[in-house]
Design a protein around this motif. Structure first.
Motif, short mmCIF file in Angstrom:
data_model
loop_
_atom_site.label_atom_id
_atom_site.label_comp_id
_atom_site.label_asym_id
_atom_site.label_seq_id
_atom_site.Cartn_x
_atom_site.Cartn_y
_atom_site.Cartn_z
N PHE A 284 2.87 -6.08 -2.31
CA PHE A 284 3.40 -4.73 -2.12
C PHE A 284 4.92 -4.77 -2.13
O PHE A 284 5.55 -4.15 -2.97
N GLY A 285 5.51 -5.48 -1.17
CA GLY A 285 6.96 -5.56 -1.13
C GLY A 285 7.48 -5.95 0.24
O GLY A 285 6.73 -6.41 1.10
N THR A 286 8.77 -5.73 0.43
CA THR A 286 9.44 -6.10 1.67
C THR A 286 10.13 -4.89 2.27
O THR A 286 10.87 -4.18 1.58
N LEU A 287 9.89 -4.65 3.55
CA LEU A 287 10.63 -3.66 4.32
C LEU A 287 11.68 -4.42 5.11
O LEU A 287 11.38 -5.45 5.72
N GLU A 288 12.91 -3.92 5.09
CA GLU A 288 13.99 -4.60 5.80
C GLU A 288 14.89 -3.57 6.46
O GLU A 288 15.19 -2.53 5.88
N GLY A 289 15.31 -3.90 7.68
CA GLY A 289 16.23 -3.02 8.38
C GLY A 289 16.42 -3.44 9.81
O GLY A 289 15.87 -4.45 10.27
N ALA A 290 17.22 -2.65 10.53
CA ALA A 290 17.51 -2.93 11.93
C ALA A 290 16.40 -2.37 12.80
O ALA A 290 15.98 -1.23 12.62
N PHE A 291 15.94 -3.18 13.74
CA PHE A 291 14.88 -2.78 14.67
C PHE A 291 15.25 -3.23 16.07
O PHE A 291 15.98 -4.21 16.26
N GLN A 292 14.71 -2.53 17.04
CA GLN A 292 14.83 -2.92 18.44
C GLN A 292 13.43 -3.27 18.95
O GLN A 292 12.46 -2.56 18.66
N VAL A 293 13.33 -4.36 19.71
CA VAL A 293 12.06 -4.72 20.33
C VAL A 293 11.84 -3.77 21.50
O VAL A 293 12.62 -3.75 22.44
N THR A 294 10.80 -2.94 21.42
CA THR A 294 10.56 -1.94 22.45
C THR A 294 9.44 -2.33 23.40
O THR A 294 9.28 -1.70 24.44
N ALA A 295 8.67 -3.33 23.05
CA ALA A 295 7.63 -3.82 23.96
C ALA A 295 7.37 -5.29 23.65
O ALA A 295 7.38 -5.71 22.49
N LEU A 296 7.17 -6.07 24.69
CA LEU A 296 6.86 -7.49 24.56
C LEU A 296 5.92 -7.84 25.71
O LEU A 296 6.31 -7.77 26.88
N GLU A 297 4.69 -8.15 25.38
CA GLU A 297 3.68 -8.44 26.39
C GLU A 297 3.10 -9.82 26.16
O GLU A 297 2.91 -10.25 25.02
N TYR A 298 2.81 -10.51 27.25
CA TYR A 298 2.20 -11.84 27.19
C TYR A 298 0.84 -11.79 27.85
O TYR A 298 0.63 -11.07 28.82
N ALA A 299 -0.09 -12.60 27.34
CA ALA A 299 -1.42 -12.70 27.93
C ALA A 299 -1.95 -14.10 27.68
O ALA A 299 -1.46 -14.82 26.80
N GLY A 300 -2.93 -14.49 28.43
CA GLY A 300 -3.54 -15.79 28.21
C GLY A 300 -4.76 -15.97 29.09
O GLY A 300 -4.84 -15.42 30.18
N ARG A 301 -5.69 -16.74 28.58
CA ARG A 301 -6.88 -17.10 29.33
C ARG A 301 -6.66 -18.49 29.92
O ARG A 301 -5.89 -19.28 29.39
N HIS A 302 -7.38 -18.78 30.97
CA HIS A 302 -7.23 -20.08 31.61
C HIS A 302 -7.62 -21.23 30.69
O HIS A 302 -7.12 -22.34 30.83
#
Length: 137
Positions: A98-116
């Motif tokens: 398809f192609g490449t999208l490029e531009g300036a972005f801000q990280v608005t959410a960052l979540e971590y998870a994990g199982r034992h």
């Protein structure tokens, strides 16, 4: 167009704004949304009272979301620091065949998870913060 593997969609970051993009994570699920707000100019004289829109007047935005595994500790640390600093950085999204999208972005959410008994996973959301370019393949 034939079906493509979801793993081929890449999220890349240019942390130093030098034009050098590096893949930062292994994304297991991804979503890219391009949006355009409309400006309604309907009035009493509109034909049949059908809605009329003003061309090229609304704001446009792009949002990206994904979940998966960070490529390495350095990638995790870089994205986490960008989030905490509220930094706006250049990002690329490579969409296969398809192609490449490029531009300036801000990280608005960052979540971590994990199982034992498993690995640590993350979810990330990015919102555009300026013009986005598209380069077809």
């Amino acid at each position: 167009m034939t079906a493509q593997a979801g793993r081929d969609l890449l999220l890349k970051l240019d942390q130093t704004s030098s034009g050098s993009f590096e893949t930062v994570a292994g994304l297991r699920t991804r979503r890219v949304a391009l949006n355009a707000a409309t400006v309604d100019i309907t009035n009493a004289d509109s034909a049949g009272r059908w809605r009329e829109l003003l061309a090229q007047a609304g704001s446009r935005s792009a949002s990206l979301a994904g979940s998966g595994l960070f490529r390495d500790q350095a990638s995790d640390a870089a994205v986490r620091q960008i989030f905490f600093d509220g930094t706006i950085c250049p990002w690329q999204v490579i969409i296969p065949d398809f192609g490449t999208l490029e531009g300036a972005f801000q990280v608005t959410a960052l979540e971590y998870a994990g199982r034992h008994d498993g690995e640590v996973t993350y979810e990330i959301a990015l919102e555009s913060a300026g013009p986005i370019t598209f380069t077809a393949l």
